[in-house]
Design a protein around this motif. Structure first.
Motif, PDB file in Angstrom:
ATOM      1  N   THR A  74       0.880  -1.171   0.000  1.00 24.21           N
ATOM      2  CA  THR A  74       0.000   0.000   0.000  1.00 24.21           C
ATOM      3  C   THR A  74       0.917   1.220   0.000  1.00 24.21           C
ATOM      4  O   THR A  74       2.101   1.097   0.299  1.00 24.21           O
ATOM      5  N   SER A  75       0.362   2.387  -0.301  1.00 19.61           N
ATOM      6  CA  SER A  75       1.209   3.577  -0.185  1.00 19.61           C
ATOM      7  C   SER A  75       0.379   4.813   0.112  1.00 19.61           C
ATOM      8  O   SER A  75      -0.815   4.873  -0.195  1.00 19.61           O
ATOM      9  N   VAL A  89      -4.255   7.750  -0.780  1.00 23.16           N
ATOM     10  CA  VAL A  89      -3.910   6.441  -0.215  1.00 23.16           C
ATOM     11  C   VAL A  89      -4.209   5.400  -1.279  1.00 23.16           C
ATOM     12  O   VAL A  89      -5.303   5.377  -1.848  1.00 23.16           O
ATOM     13  N   GLU A  90      -3.219   4.569  -1.559  1.00 23.47           N
ATOM     14  CA  GLU A  90      -3.396   3.564  -2.603  1.00 23.47           C
ATOM     15  C   GLU A  90      -3.336   2.180  -1.985  1.00 23.47           C
ATOM     16  O   GLU A  90      -2.363   1.833  -1.303  1.00 23.47           O
ATOM     17  N   GLY A  91      -4.401   1.399  -2.204  1.00 21.76           N
ATOM     18  CA  GLY A  91      -4.452   0.039  -1.671  1.00 21.76           C
ATOM     19  C   GLY A  91      -3.998  -0.972  -2.696  1.00 21.76           C
ATOM     20  O   GLY A  91      -3.521  -0.610  -3.777  1.00 21.76           O
ATOM     21  N   LYS A  95      -6.285   0.632  -6.051  1.00 24.28           N
ATOM     22  CA  LYS A  95      -7.495   1.356  -5.654  1.00 24.28           C
ATOM     23  C   LYS A  95      -7.103   2.583  -4.822  1.00 24.28           C
ATOM     24  O   LYS A  95      -6.424   2.453  -3.807  1.00 24.28           O
TER      25      LYS A  95
ATOM     26  N   LEU B 324      -4.209   4.675   7.975  1.00 28.59           N
ATOM     27  CA  LEU B 324      -4.912   4.790   6.696  1.00 28.59           C
ATOM     28  C   LEU B 324      -4.461   3.681   5.744  1.00 28.59           C
ATOM     29  O   LEU B 324      -5.234   3.200   4.921  1.00 28.59           O
ATOM     30  N   LEU B 325      -3.205   3.270   5.875  1.00 24.52           N
ATOM     31  CA  LEU B 325      -2.711   2.184   5.027  1.00 24.52           C
ATOM     32  C   LEU B 325      -3.370   0.868   5.416  1.00 24.52           C
ATOM     33  O   LEU B 325      -3.629   0.008   4.584  1.00 24.52           O
ATOM     34  N   LEU B 327      -6.346   0.593   6.393  1.00 31.54           N
ATOM     35  CA  LEU B 327      -7.720   0.648   5.889  1.00 31.54           C
ATOM     36  C   LEU B 327      -7.786   0.599   4.365  1.00 31.54           C
ATOM     37  O   LEU B 327      -8.855   0.371   3.803  1.00 31.54           O
ATOM     38  N   ALA B 328      -6.656   0.820   3.713  1.00 32.45           N
ATOM     39  CA  ALA B 328      -6.663   0.964   2.252  1.00 32.45           C
ATOM     40  C   ALA B 328      -7.247  -0.272   1.580  1.00 32.45           C
ATOM     41  O   ALA B 328      -6.821  -1.397   1.842  1.00 32.45           O
ATOM     42  N   GLY B 329      -8.228  -0.033   0.738  1.00 32.27           N
ATOM     43  CA  GLY B 329      -8.807  -1.125  -0.042  1.00 32.27           C
ATOM     44  C   GLY B 329      -9.758  -2.028   0.723  1.00 32.27           C
ATOM     45  O   GLY B 329     -10.294  -2.977   0.176  1.00 32.27           O
ATOM     46  N   ARG B 330      -9.999  -1.734   2.019  1.00 31.10           N
ATOM     47  CA  ARG B 330     -10.920  -2.590   2.781  1.00 31.10           C
ATOM     48  C   ARG B 330     -12.361  -2.195   2.522  1.00 31.10           C
ATOM     49  O   ARG B 330     -12.671  -1.014   2.404  1.00 31.10           O
TER      50      ARG B 330
END
Lengths: 113, 558
Positions: A74-75, A89-91, A95, B324-325, B327-330
């Protein structure tokens, strides 16, 4: 842990002390004298505070978490303009989620060099 | 190593919350005064506030009063707090918050213009840039700032503190700074105990990893009296990223549940020895639930709606970006966050470890004042309480500053500090600061109630800890550094060893369990109000470095 994208980093226009080097509260960033690039000298000592991420004038730095903590890529990137802080914020899978928050009222901070 | 000499009227050691506020207060009261902040990092993003802040947890909301605030703090810390200090903080909270709002901090408002409360004693803020805002106020008030200079010792002549030594992180120089009065505002100590994660995760800790207890250590070595180092602070946080549980619970309405999905706090309430203290009750209940085989424990946000979730994320951006990382994509619905107690810290802002001060924030050393995390006896002061203490300390210190000249510093003292601080650079072989830190953290983890022993203590282990720390201290002359960064790291580990030794002596002395987890004595498991409703204080002998324990009554009496 932070990553410096050297395709974006402009070496602070050749300034002797780089912004990230100047701001890191842990004194973890130095400059490689051979190519004038800022280097994270002590990556294992990062607190994930994002001071360097936000202070970089060209947004070349991103935060990631060690794999032992999150187990995936992630970043987080952020930048500071006038009264606002912007953040992306990149998942996993690219995304993205974006933020724009006003963090200064009445007046702006001078940007110091 | 060159000697750089500087003179000032008021020297502030540490440019964090307390230090910045103290400096602005000084220049407001007395614009012609020379005021110098010495800061180890860069004042724009140093110390506890580097990440930002999303709530001010000490504020007198409508319906509350300084007295009700004191009652809460007293109850939360089982009766052992300095009422005079806590009250003096409570009376100043709202004015300092107002002042920082004027400097630029956005505080959320209700339609009538009053601050929007968060919990009974808090207000919501958008504090991502709180530290730059404080730094800007310092600059606007023409305070001189010396960035990247790490203070290594106080200068004591006759009976008085007359200045401080500092090590230049960029230039390797020894700064010799003379002052008419000094305020120590360095913050507390992290890194005494082993952190929860190794290697690349070792600094993902609750407290700023560069707050290493230097403020305590320089005072200890000059003979200052300290209080309550046995009151270690353990933060109940979102595991690994150390995000504040208050942001989830108070900000987003999360409930604490166990591995089976059951809320568990209620069942402990009736018989809990700490039910009157919300801080200790929540921490101890989570530890007990894990011991009973029903862990891990979580904060449950699975019922959160999209709007609250977005607000929650903004709160995190203001204070805890690493989460926040997580939580990312959840997707919504998958929102349970494991909570765990941190490793122990020594702080005076959440806990009450620090300098023994009077209500004017005078330490027991002439010329030296203390404010913020480094000042003891007044827990739960948080950031706004640090501002109030900075203000009080400055107002007292100013009364002491008179026209007159500064005393000359004994050249032998300077030579001695120069040789002490440059020694690690001259060694080819020896102990790296990293190795010494790991050694310290192993001792404290195993014998002084770290995470691996679930914070538990007993006399035999503490005595073992005392012996091992003595051995570690005797190895200080073998520390080696390859560069200035490592040289400062050497000085930091030396400071941590002195703080850790003091912690062990305090833990040994209090023969009861007053604050579970902070100070869980397996050999004295009960709270004993008949004998221990008092402070444990200490003084380190300036020549032998032996630590002597003193008892003080609840009102500061001998």
């Amino acid at each position: 842990m932070v990553r410096i994208d050297y395709k974006v980093c402009n070496r602070c226009g050749g300034a002797k002390e780089k912004r990230c080097e100047r701001i890191c509260p842990g004194d973890l960033i130095g400059v490689n004298p051979e190519d004038d690039r800022p280097v994270v000298l002590y990556p294992q000592d990062c607190w994930a505070c994002t001071a360097c991420v936000k202070d970089c004038p060209v947004s070349a730095i991103s935060l990631r978490l060690p794999f032992q903590i999150l187990g995936k890529e992630t970043s987080l990137k952020a930048s500071v303009k006038g009264r606002k802080t912007y953040c992306v914020v990149e998942g996993e899978g690219g995304k993205k989620e974006e933020f724009e928050i006003e963090v200064i009222q009445n007046g702006t901070l001078r940007r110091k060099d | 190593m060159e000697i750089v000499r500087k003179d000032t009227d008021l020297l502030i050691i540490g440019g964090g919350a307390a230090g910045c506020y103290a400096a602005v207060e000084a220049k407001t009261q007395s614009p012609s005064l020379r005021c110098l902040i010495v800061e180890k990092a860069h004042i724009d993003r140093s110390g506890c506030l580097a990440m930002g802040l999303n709530a001010i947890n000490a504020y007198i909301n409508p319906g509350e009063s300084p007295e009700s605030y004191l009652n809460y703090v007293k109850q939360d810390f089982m009766g052992v707090v300095r009422e005079d200090l806590v009250l003096s903080i409570a009376r100043g909270l709202n004015d300092t918050v107002k002042k920082v709002e004027e400097w630029g901090l956005p505080i959320e408002k209700r339609p009538d213009g009053s601050y929007k409360p968060r919990g009974r004693r808090g207000v919501r803020v958008l504090g991502e840039r709180l530290k730059p805002i404080l730094a800007e106020a310092v600059r606007k008030h023409r305070v001189e700032v010396l960035n990247r200079v790490a203070v290594t010792n106080l200068i004591k002549q006759e009976d008085r503190i007359v200045g401080a030594f500092g090590l230049g992180i960029r230039d390797g120089n020894l700064y010799v700074i003379r002052a008419k009065a000094l305020i120590v505002c360095t913050g507390g100590a992290s890194g005494l105990h082993k952190p929860p994660n190794p290697g690349s995760g070792r600094h993902l800790m609750w407290y700023c990893p560069w707050n290493v207890g230097t403020g305590y250590a320089i005072g200890l070595r000059a003979g200052a009296e300290m209080t309550s180092f046995e009151n270690r602070f353990i933060a109940l946080r979102v595991k690994d990223v150390q995000a504040p549980t208050g942001t989830l619970a108070l900000g987003a309405g999360a409930k604490q549940i166990n591995a089976r999905g059951e809320p568990y706090l209620e069942k402990y309430h009736k018989d809990s020895p700490v039910r009157e203290s919300s801080t200790y009750f929540r921490l101890l209940s989570a530890v007990l639930e894990n011991q009973a085989g029903r862990g891990p424990c979580y904060l449950d946000l699975s019922h959160i709606d999209a709007q609250t979730l977005r607000q929650f994320k903004v709160d995190l951006l203001n204070m805890s970006p690493a989460m926040l990382l997580m939580l990312a994509g959840r997707e919504i619905g998958d929102y349970r966050f494991e909570i765990a107690g941190s490793e122990p810290y020594v702080v005076g802002g959440h806990g009450e470890a620090g300098y023994w001060v009077d209500v004017e924030r005078r330490t027991t050393l002439k010329g030296l004042y203390a404010a913020g995390d480094v000042a003891g006896g007044a827990p739960k002061k948080y950031v706004s309480g640090c501002w109030v203490e900075g203000q009080i300390a400055t107002r007292s210190a100013l009364q002491e500053i008179t026209p007159g000249s500064l005393p000359s510093i004994d050249e032998d003292l300077i030579k001695k500090e120069q040789s002490r601080t440059e020694m690690p650079l001259k060694r080819r072989d020896g102990l790296s600061p990293q190795e010494a830190e790991e050694w310290l953290q192993k001792i404290m983890d195993e014998y002084a109630g770290g995470l691996s022993t679930r914070y538990e203590l007993n006399e035999e282990k503490l005595l073992m800890g005392r012996t091992l720390l003595k051995d570690l201290k005797s190895n200080v002359p073998y520390l080696k550094a390859e560069n200035y960064h490592e040289l400062v790291a050497c000085m930091e580990v030396v400071d941590r060893i002195d703080v850790a030794r003091t912690v062990v002596e305090h833990l040994l002395y209090r023969k009861e369990t007053r604050w579970p987890c902070s100070q869980s004595r397996l050999d004295y498991p009960q709270r004993d109000d008949a004998h221990w409703l008092k402070f444990v204080n200490s003084v380190m002998d300036v020549d032998t470095a032996e630590i002597k324990i003193l008892e003080k009554g609840l009102h500061g009496q001998d």
